[in-house]
Design a protein around this motif. Structure first.
Motif, PDB file in Angstrom:
ATOM      1  N   VAL A 348       0.806  -1.099   0.144  1.00 27.40           N
ATOM      2  CA  VAL A 348      -0.179   0.015   0.115  1.00 27.40           C
ATOM      3  C   VAL A 348       0.833   1.287   0.011  1.00 27.40           C
ATOM      4  O   VAL A 348       1.847   1.384   0.740  1.00 27.40           O
ATOM      5  CB  VAL A 348      -1.008  -0.034   1.338  1.00 27.40           C
ATOM      6  CG1 VAL A 348      -1.476   1.393   1.286  1.00 27.40           C
ATOM      7  CG2 VAL A 348      -1.796  -1.260   1.149  1.00 27.40           C
ATOM      8  N   ASP A 349       0.588   2.171  -0.861  1.00 29.41           N
ATOM      9  CA  ASP A 349       1.353   3.378  -0.962  1.00 29.41           C
ATOM     10  C   ASP A 349       1.271   4.256   0.259  1.00 29.41           C
ATOM     11  O   ASP A 349       0.218   4.540   0.868  1.00 29.41           O
ATOM     12  CB  ASP A 349       0.717   4.061  -2.094  1.00 29.41           C
ATOM     13  CG  ASP A 349       1.319   5.537  -2.257  1.00 29.41           C
ATOM     14  OD1 ASP A 349       2.614   5.782  -1.604  1.00 29.41           O
ATOM     15  OD2 ASP A 349       1.012   6.461  -3.235  1.00 29.41           O
ATOM     16  N   GLY A 350       2.447   4.194   0.951  1.00 31.90           N
ATOM     17  CA  GLY A 350       2.260   4.876   2.323  1.00 31.90           C
ATOM     18  C   GLY A 350       2.877   6.509   2.296  1.00 31.90           C
ATOM     19  O   GLY A 350       3.189   7.092   3.303  1.00 31.90           O
ATOM     20  N   VAL A 351       2.789   7.130   1.057  1.00 30.60           N
ATOM     21  CA  VAL A 351       3.044   8.438   1.174  1.00 30.60           C
ATOM     22  C   VAL A 351       1.525   9.376   0.807  1.00 30.60           C
ATOM     23  O   VAL A 351       0.722   9.039   0.045  1.00 30.60           O
ATOM     24  CB  VAL A 351       3.832   8.892  -0.194  1.00 30.60           C
ATOM     25  CG1 VAL A 351       4.156  10.394   0.062  1.00 30.60           C
ATOM     26  CG2 VAL A 351       5.147   8.067   0.034  1.00 30.60           C
ATOM     27  N   GLY A 352       1.328  10.218   1.857  1.00 34.33           N
ATOM     28  CA  GLY A 352       0.100  10.914   1.863  1.00 34.33           C
ATOM     29  C   GLY A 352      -0.289  11.505   3.173  1.00 34.33           C
ATOM     30  O   GLY A 352       0.464  11.110   4.330  1.00 34.33           O
ATOM     31  N   SER A 353      -1.705  11.944   3.387  1.00 32.76           N
ATOM     32  CA  SER A 353      -2.123  12.071   4.923  1.00 32.76           C
ATOM     33  C   SER A 353      -2.211  10.827   5.750  1.00 32.76           C
ATOM     34  O   SER A 353      -2.612   9.798   4.866  1.00 32.76           O
ATOM     35  CB  SER A 353      -3.183  12.964   4.533  1.00 32.76           C
ATOM     36  OG  SER A 353      -4.139  12.517   4.117  1.00 32.76           O
ATOM     37  N   ILE A 354      -2.192  10.998   6.821  1.00 32.79           N
ATOM     38  CA  ILE A 354      -2.767   9.798   7.396  1.00 32.79           C
ATOM     39  C   ILE A 354      -4.144   9.348   7.044  1.00 32.79           C
ATOM     40  O   ILE A 354      -4.172   8.132   7.010  1.00 32.79           O
ATOM     41  CB  ILE A 354      -2.605  10.158   9.315  1.00 32.79           C
ATOM     42  CG1 ILE A 354      -1.647  10.584   9.594  1.00 32.79           C
ATOM     43  CG2 ILE A 354      -3.537   9.092   9.940  1.00 32.79           C
ATOM     44  CD1 ILE A 354      -1.540  10.968  11.206  1.00 32.79           C
ATOM     45  N   GLU A 355      -4.967  10.010   6.935  1.00 30.51           N
ATOM     46  CA  GLU A 355      -6.338   9.559   6.489  1.00 30.51           C
ATOM     47  C   GLU A 355      -6.381   9.171   5.068  1.00 30.51           C
ATOM     48  O   GLU A 355      -7.019   8.044   4.751  1.00 30.51           O
ATOM     49  CB  GLU A 355      -7.312  10.971   6.393  1.00 30.51           C
ATOM     50  CG  GLU A 355      -7.694  11.366   7.594  1.00 30.51           C
ATOM     51  CD  GLU A 355      -6.510  12.583   8.261  1.00 30.51           C
ATOM     52  OE1 GLU A 355      -5.827  12.992   7.555  1.00 30.51           O
ATOM     53  OE2 GLU A 355      -6.531  12.687   9.358  1.00 30.51           O
ATOM     54  N   GLU A 356      -5.497   9.567   4.298  1.00 30.32           N
ATOM     55  CA  GLU A 356      -5.096   9.048   2.843  1.00 30.32           C
ATOM     56  C   GLU A 356      -4.766   7.576   3.001  1.00 30.32           C
ATOM     57  O   GLU A 356      -5.324   6.782   2.126  1.00 30.32           O
ATOM     58  CB  GLU A 356      -4.605   9.913   1.989  1.00 30.32           C
ATOM     59  CG  GLU A 356      -5.025  11.142   1.306  1.00 30.32           C
ATOM     60  CD  GLU A 356      -4.298  12.137   0.537  1.00 30.32           C
ATOM     61  OE1 GLU A 356      -4.455  13.020   0.099  1.00 30.32           O
ATOM     62  OE2 GLU A 356      -2.867  11.814   1.092  1.00 30.32           O
ATOM     63  N   ILE A 357      -3.826   7.397   3.799  1.00 35.32           N
ATOM     64  CA  ILE A 357      -3.251   6.186   3.977  1.00 35.32           C
ATOM     65  C   ILE A 357      -4.190   5.153   4.759  1.00 35.32           C
ATOM     66  O   ILE A 357      -4.412   3.848   4.305  1.00 35.32           O
ATOM     67  CB  ILE A 357      -1.768   6.192   4.506  1.00 35.32           C
ATOM     68  CG1 ILE A 357      -0.808   7.184   3.975  1.00 35.32           C
ATOM     69  CG2 ILE A 357      -1.170   4.903   4.870  1.00 35.32           C
ATOM     70  CD1 ILE A 357       0.153   7.469   4.668  1.00 35.32           C
ATOM     71  N   THR A 358      -4.765   5.591   5.499  1.00 33.18           N
ATOM     72  CA  THR A 358      -5.988   4.748   6.314  1.00 33.18           C
ATOM     73  C   THR A 358      -7.046   4.300   5.009  1.00 33.18           C
ATOM     74  O   THR A 358      -7.432   3.068   4.998  1.00 33.18           O
ATOM     75  CB  THR A 358      -6.706   5.522   7.323  1.00 33.18           C
ATOM     76  OG1 THR A 358      -5.755   6.112   8.258  1.00 33.18           O
ATOM     77  CG2 THR A 358      -7.717   4.710   8.101  1.00 33.18           C
ATOM     78  N   GLU A 359      -7.336   5.269   4.244  1.00 32.99           N
ATOM     79  CA  GLU A 359      -8.247   4.905   3.188  1.00 32.99           C
ATOM     80  C   GLU A 359      -7.604   3.708   2.409  1.00 32.99           C
ATOM     81  O   GLU A 359      -8.379   2.891   1.980  1.00 32.99           O
ATOM     82  CB  GLU A 359      -8.472   6.150   2.543  1.00 32.99           C
ATOM     83  CG  GLU A 359      -9.741   6.049   1.218  1.00 32.99           C
ATOM     84  CD  GLU A 359     -10.766   5.247   2.024  1.00 32.99           C
ATOM     85  OE1 GLU A 359     -11.356   5.753   2.978  1.00 32.99           O
ATOM     86  OE2 GLU A 359     -11.542   4.488   1.371  1.00 32.99           O
ATOM     87  N   ARG A 360      -6.439   4.048   2.091  1.00 31.36           N
ATOM     88  CA  ARG A 360      -5.915   2.922   1.178  1.00 31.36           C
ATOM     89  C   ARG A 360      -5.899   1.471   1.771  1.00 31.36           C
ATOM     90  O   ARG A 360      -6.046   0.595   1.078  1.00 31.36           O
ATOM     91  CB  ARG A 360      -4.340   3.221   0.559  1.00 31.36           C
ATOM     92  CG  ARG A 360      -4.545   4.682  -0.297  1.00 31.36           C
ATOM     93  CD  ARG A 360      -3.070   5.004  -0.697  1.00 31.36           C
ATOM     94  NE  ARG A 360      -3.134   6.338  -1.154  1.00 31.36           N
ATOM     95  CZ  ARG A 360      -1.920   7.108  -0.801  1.00 31.36           C
ATOM     96  NH1 ARG A 360      -0.981   6.831   0.008  1.00 31.36           N
ATOM     97  NH2 ARG A 360      -2.031   8.291  -1.194  1.00 31.36           N
TER      98      ARG A 360
END
Ligand code: IMP
Ligand code: MG
Length: 369
Positions: A348-360
């Motif tokens: 899972v792509d781990g670059v982004g905001s906390i919420e974006e990563i949780t979503e992925r």
């Protein structure tokens, strides 16, 4: 939790509750049949246990006869009732009480009532220890249902799954809730700890961090903690068996939960196999290895930034950071192929905001259940 053949069953109805139900059925039958010399017609195999308990509570004269019928294969009704031992006793003008372990679709009962009718009997009543009203498709009245249960497959107290489980003194139900067990990976600085905390709340999972488990056991001087410390004090690696035993204790504490997030374990394919065995013994399995993927340069930048405020010495030296990242990839490569071979690896792509990563991560987790 118990295992019969290939399936897992969990405790469902206690012996006490079963006995209370049998007492009530026995009371009603005593009130109605005392002095009438009824024949209890026990439907083998499953009803033997209930029949013994019920008939031993009957006050007055009675007779006991057996017939044997079968229709189930595994956990499914075949819809085809076979009579293995027929009605070969005199029933005309007698009071008949059919004794069943369980009435499900009602096919067995229907067949039996047909046989009684041929023998000239109209006067019968049905006692069954368990009754599944949702599964019942017939119109015949069930006069004495001991316990009404939902449409689950159960074993114990005479009932079997492919021959096993009849001897159990409590009733177990087929385990239906599948756990979600995640093995969470991510290089240092990927935000694994943050996501583990969010995911455990969101999915109601228990977060098992091997580091925390070690510290807990050592601090509280548990037997395993003391054992682990004896290796560490000698500068030796703690054997897998000790680590696995500690994890097993954590898993045991939460065996009825929705699942686990394993963090910091497994590190080797031997440990991955041990984890598989541990979870299998609890009737579950690893659902997925989820790895946060972050570019090395981003990690280095993040960790150096964190080092400025965290004061962690291993976060302030770029060379140390790069070595930690390298070690991470060396370790996970083996596990990645281990879980990939089972179609259980998800990057899972781990670059982004906390919420974006949780979503992925959620997209991956939601498709597991
Ligand atoms: P019916 O003919 O569908 O009512 O099914 C009755 C028979 O199926 C019972 O006598 C049992 O042998 C079997 N059966 C139905 N439900 C269960 C269950 O949950 N566990 C074990 N056996 C069952
Ligand atoms: Mg039966």
């Amino acid at each position: 939790m118990i295992k019969l053949h290939n399936l897992y069953f969990e405790k469902y109805i206690s012996k006490h509750k079963i006995e209370q139900a049998i007492d009530l059925v026995a009371q009603s039958i005593n009130a109605e049949y005392k002095g009438k010399n009824p024949i209890f017609v026990v439907v083998l195999n499953g009803a033997f246990h209930f029949a013994s308990d019920l008939i031993s509570r009957f006050e007055g004269d009675c007779e006991v006869e057996f017939i044997k019928m079968s229709s189930y294969d595994g956990t499914e009704s075949t819809g085809n009732v076979i009579v293995d031992i027929p009605l070969d006793f005199e029933i005309e003008d007698r009071e008949i009480i059919i004794v069943e372990d369980i009435v499900d679709s009602g096919q067995t009962i229907e067949k039996l009532i047909g046989m009684l009718a041929q023998g000239g009997i109209a006067n019968y009543k049905i006692a069954t220890l368990f009754f599944k009203p949702e599964a019942y498709t017939k119109e015949y009245k069930i006069h004495y249902p001991g316990l009404k249960i939902p449409n689950d497959f159960i074993v114990g107290y005479g009932l079997d799954y492919n021959g096993l489980g009849r001897n159990l003194n409590e009733v177990y139900k087929l385990k239906s809730t599948q756990m979600t067990n995640l093995v969470l990976f991510g290089p240092p600085g990927a935000g694994k700890g943050t996501q583990a905390n969010v995911l455990k709340e969101k999915y109601n999972l228990v977060h098992i961090s091997t580091g925390d488990v070690f510290r807990y056991n050592i601090k509280n001087k548990t037997e395993l903690g003391t054992l682990a410390k004896s290796y560490m004090d000698k500068g030796q690696l703690v054997p897998d068996s000790v680590t696995i035993d500690m994890l097993a204790a954590e898993v045991e504490k939460n065996a009825d939960g929705k699942g686990f997030i394993f963090d910091g374990f497994p590190r080797t394919s031997a440990q991955a196999k041990a984890l598989d065995e541990l979870l299998e013994s609890k009737g579950t399995a690893v659902s997925a290895m989820v790895a946060l993927e972050v570019d090395d340069e981003v990690l280095v930048k993040r960790l150096l930034e964190r080092g400025k405020t965290s004061g962690r010495p291993d976060d302030s030296n770029e060379e140390v950071i790069r070595r930690r990242i390298r070690v991470y990839y060396e370790e996970t490569a083996i596990l990645k192929s281990f879980y990939e071979a089972k179609d259980k690896y998800f990057g899972v792509d781990g670059v982004g905001s906390i919420e974006e990563i949780t979503e992925r991560l959620s997209v991956v987790i939601d498709q597991l259940v």
